[in-house]
Design an enzyme around this catalytic site. Structure first.
Site, mmCIF file in Angstrom:
data_model
loop_
_atom_site.group_PDB
_atom_site.id
_atom_site.type_symbol
_atom_site.label_atom_id
_atom_site.label_comp_id
_atom_site.label_asym_id
_atom_site.label_seq_id
_atom_site.Cartn_x
_atom_site.Cartn_y
_atom_site.Cartn_z
ATOM 1 N N ASP A 143 -8.255 -4.017 7.559
ATOM 2 C CA ASP A 143 -7.233 -2.968 7.677
ATOM 3 C C ASP A 143 -6.688 -2.945 9.104
ATOM 4 O OD1 ASP A 143 -5.597 -0.972 6.658
ATOM 5 O OD2 ASP A 143 -6.984 0.638 7.120
ATOM 6 N N ASP A 145 -16.065 -1.944 10.343
ATOM 7 C CA ASP A 145 -15.874 -1.969 11.792
ATOM 8 C C ASP A 145 -16.803 -1.001 12.504
ATOM 9 O OD1 ASP A 145 -14.696 0.382 10.952
ATOM 10 O OD2 ASP A 145 -12.832 0.120 12.086
ATOM 11 N N ARG A 190 -21.158 16.239 -8.931
ATOM 12 C CA ARG A 190 -20.630 16.504 -10.263
ATOM 13 C C ARG A 190 -19.324 15.776 -10.546
ATOM 14 N NH1 ARG A 190 -23.049 21.323 -8.893
ATOM 15 N NH2 ARG A 190 -21.152 22.257 -8.051
ATOM 16 N N HIS A 242 -5.889 5.805 -1.607
ATOM 17 C CA HIS A 242 -5.166 6.951 -1.047
ATOM 18 C C HIS A 242 -5.001 7.986 -2.153
ATOM 19 C CE1 HIS A 242 -4.165 5.735 3.060
ATOM 20 N NE2 HIS A 242 -4.216 4.506 2.578
ATOM 21 N N ASN A 254 -12.532 5.728 2.380
ATOM 22 C CA ASN A 254 -11.443 6.219 3.223
ATOM 23 C C ASN A 254 -10.265 6.671 2.375
ATOM 24 O OD1 ASN A 254 -12.576 3.672 5.213
ATOM 25 N ND2 ASN A 254 -12.464 5.742 6.035
ATOM 26 N N ALA A 255 -9.698 7.833 2.721
ATOM 27 C CA ALA A 255 -8.496 8.375 2.064
ATOM 28 C C ALA A 255 -8.696 8.508 0.556
ATOM 29 C CB ALA A 255 -7.275 7.510 2.372
ATOM 30 N N ALA A 269 -2.695 7.618 7.330
ATOM 31 C CA ALA A 269 -1.672 7.329 8.343
ATOM 32 C C ALA A 269 -0.310 7.006 7.739
ATOM 33 C CB ALA A 269 -2.145 6.167 9.217
ATOM 34 N N ILE A 290 -16.557 2.164 12.343
ATOM 35 C CA ILE A 290 -15.774 3.367 12.645
ATOM 36 C C ILE A 290 -15.277 4.019 11.354
ATOM 37 C CG2 ILE A 290 -13.674 4.244 13.750
ATOM 38 C CD1 ILE A 290 -14.046 1.909 15.801
ATOM 39 N N GLU A 322 0.847 -1.193 0.000
ATOM 40 C CA GLU A 322 0.000 0.000 0.000
ATOM 41 C C GLU A 322 0.884 1.245 0.000
ATOM 42 O OE1 GLU A 322 -3.879 1.665 2.502
ATOM 43 O OE2 GLU A 322 -2.513 0.239 3.427
#
Length: 409
Positions: A290, A265, A243, A211, A235-236, A151, A267, A140
C-alpha cells in the site's frame, strides 16, 4: 532437432522454492521461461550455455505487489499528465527492489481521472527495459463506505444504485475489461453486492471487499457473488466484534475463503493481528505494501491522489490528521516482517508475496511460481531473505541496465 536455439541458463548451488518447500535443486531458463531440463538433455541433447552460482542462496519467484499507489515521487492518481513517466519509473525502481510484477493502484477519483489514467495502467510485460510487469490496475474505490474512507476524498465517493450503468459512467466498462486487474468496493454500498456477479461476467475483473462497514453476513454475500479478495485486512473496515466480526469474520468461515491483502509494515497492523490472520487462514495471505509516492524518498510532504500527506518517522498521515495514508515500506521488508511477527517459515512468507497474489489474480500458471513454463522472474535471496540478485524474463536486472528517475517534490 533443437526446439529453440536460444541460450539456456542454469541456476545452481541454491535452495529452490518449489512445491511448498525449499529444496536443493537447479532452475533452467530459456527464452524468458523456466524450462523442463529433461527436454533439454534428452530431446535437444544440450547443456546450459551459462551457469549462475547462487552461492547457497534461496531462489524464489519474483515478488508480486497487488496494491501500490506510487513510489519514487510518483503517484498513479495524481500524476495524470505524466502517467507514462510515472509507470515507467515506478516499474523500474520496483524491479530493482525485487518486485517483478505489480498492480498500480488508484485511490477514489473523479470519472475524468479514470478516463485519463486507467488505460496507461493495463497489463505490460516485464523486462529490463520496461521494469516490473504491470498486471493491470487495482482501482480502489470510489464505491466505498464514507464511514471507512480512510485517506480517500469524501467528495469522490458514490453508490451503484443503477448497477452496471454507474460503473460505466464512472470507469467505463471497456476500461475495466482491458486494463483493470481488480476493483475494491464496499459490499454494503447501495447496488454493489447485487451487481458483483454481472460486473465480473461482463468485464472479467476481480472484485475485492474493502473500505467497508459491512457486516459478516453482507461480506459473505459479496464473497458468494464473486468478491474473492479483501483489501488491506483490518484497515478501513468494520472492527472485529465477537457477535459480528465484519469482513474480518470471513477468515473464520467454513469451506472456501477469500484471499486477503495485509500490510506488514509494523504500522498499519499490529504484529499480533497479523498472527491472528495467519493462523486463521494461512493460504489466503497476500502481502501488500500500500506504498505511496514517498516510498524510497526523504521525509516531507507528498501527494496521495489529491490529498496532501505528511511522511515522518516511517509513518504516513493525511496532513494535519492522525489518519494513516499508505505506507513507505517495500515488499521485501514486508516479507521479512511477516516472519518476525508470526514465526512463519520462510516458505510461507515467500508464498505470501509470490504464489498467493498470483492465485488471487488467476495467473499462477505463469507468475508466482518456478514451475516449468512459468515466466523466469527470479530472485536470489540470502538466508535472511535480503534480495541479492533479481532476474526478469531470465535477464538479470542491475543498476547498470535498469535506470530510472526519482521525482522529488
Amino acid at each position: 532437432m533443437s526446439l529453440s536455439s536460444d541460450p539456456i541458463t542454469q541456476f545452481y548451488n541454491c535452495l529452490v522454492l518449489k512445491d511448498h518447500k525449499l529444496i536443493e535443486d537447479y532452475i533452467y531458463v530459456q527464452s524468458g521461461k523456466i524450462i523442463d531440463p529433461a527436454k533439454m538433455f534428452w530431446e535437444e541433447k544440450r547443456i546450459p550455455d551459462e551457469r549462475i552460482d547462487c552461492k547457497g542462496g534461496i531462489v524464489s519467484p519474483g515478488y508480486i505487489d497487488v496494491q501500490i499507489n506510487g513510489a519514487f515521487g510518483y503517484d498513479f492518481s495524481n500524476d495524470t499528465d505524466i502517467i507514462e513517466e510515472a509507470v515507467d519509473n515506478i516499474s523500474k525502481g520496483l524491479l530493482l527492489q525485487g518486485c517483478t510484477a505489480y498492480c498500480p493502484t488508484t485511490v477514489s477519483s473523479r470519472p475524468e481521472v479514470y478516463r485519463k489514467v486507467v488505460s496507461h495502467l493495463g497489463p505490460r510485460e516485464g523486462s529490463v527495459k520496461n521494469g516490473a510487469a504491470v498486471l493491470g490496475a487495482h482501482i480502489e474505490g470510489p464505491f466505498i463506505s464514507p464511514q471507512k474512507k480512510g485517506a480517500h476524498e469524501l467528495a469522490t465517493l458514490r453508490t451503484a444504485k443503477n448497477g452496471l450503468a454507474d460503473f460505466e459512467e464512472c470507469y467505463g466498462l471497456e476500461n475495466l475489461r482491458k486494463y483493470a486487474a481488480y476493483v475494491t468496493m464496499a459490499p454494503e454500498v447501495e447496488g454493489i453486492t447485487d451487481a458483483i456477479s454481472e460486473l465480473i461476467k461482463v468485464t472479467g475483473v476481480k472484485i475485492s471487499s474493502g473500505h467497508s462497514n459491512a457486516t459478516t453476513a453482507k461480506a459473505n454475500e459479496a464473497f458468494k457473488q464473486g468478491a474473492n479478495m479483501i483489501t488491506h485486512l483490518f484497515n478501513a473496515m468494520h472492527p472485529f466484534h465477537q457477535r459480528d466480526p465484519g469482513i474480518i469474520g470471513l477468515l473464520g468461515a467454513p469451506g472456501q475463503r477469500p484471499f486477503y491483502g495485509i500490510i506488514c509494515d509494523g504500522i498499519h497492523v499490529h504484529p499480533h493481528s497479523v498472527m491472528i490472520a495467519y493462523y486463521a487462514h494461512p493460504t489466503g495471505a497476500c502481502l501488500v505494501t500500500d506504498a505511496m509516492s514517498a516510498q524510497s524518498l526523504p521525509e516531507g510532504y507528498y501527494k496521495l491522489g489529491e490529498m496532501d500527506v505528511d511522511v515522518h518517522g516511517g509513518h504516513v498521515y493525511i496532513k494535519g490528521t492522525s489518519t494513516i495514508a499508505g505506507s513507505i515500506a517495500t515488499l521485501a521488508e514486508c516479507v521479512r516482517n511477516f516472519i518476525k511477527f508470526t514465526g512463519a517459515s520462510k516458505v510461507e512468507a515467500l508464498e505470501n508475496a509470490t504464489l498467493h497474489p498470483a492465485q488471487m489474480l488467476g495467473i499462477a500458471d505463469r507468475k508466482g511460481t518456478l514451475a516449468h513454463g512459468a515466466d523466469a522472474d527470479i530472485l536470489v535471496l540470502d538466508d535472511d531473505l535480503n534480495v541479492q540478485r533479481v532476474f526478469i524474463a531470465g535477464i538479470e536486472a542491475t543498476n547498470n541496465n535498469v535506470v530510472f528517475n526519482k521525482k522529488l517534490q
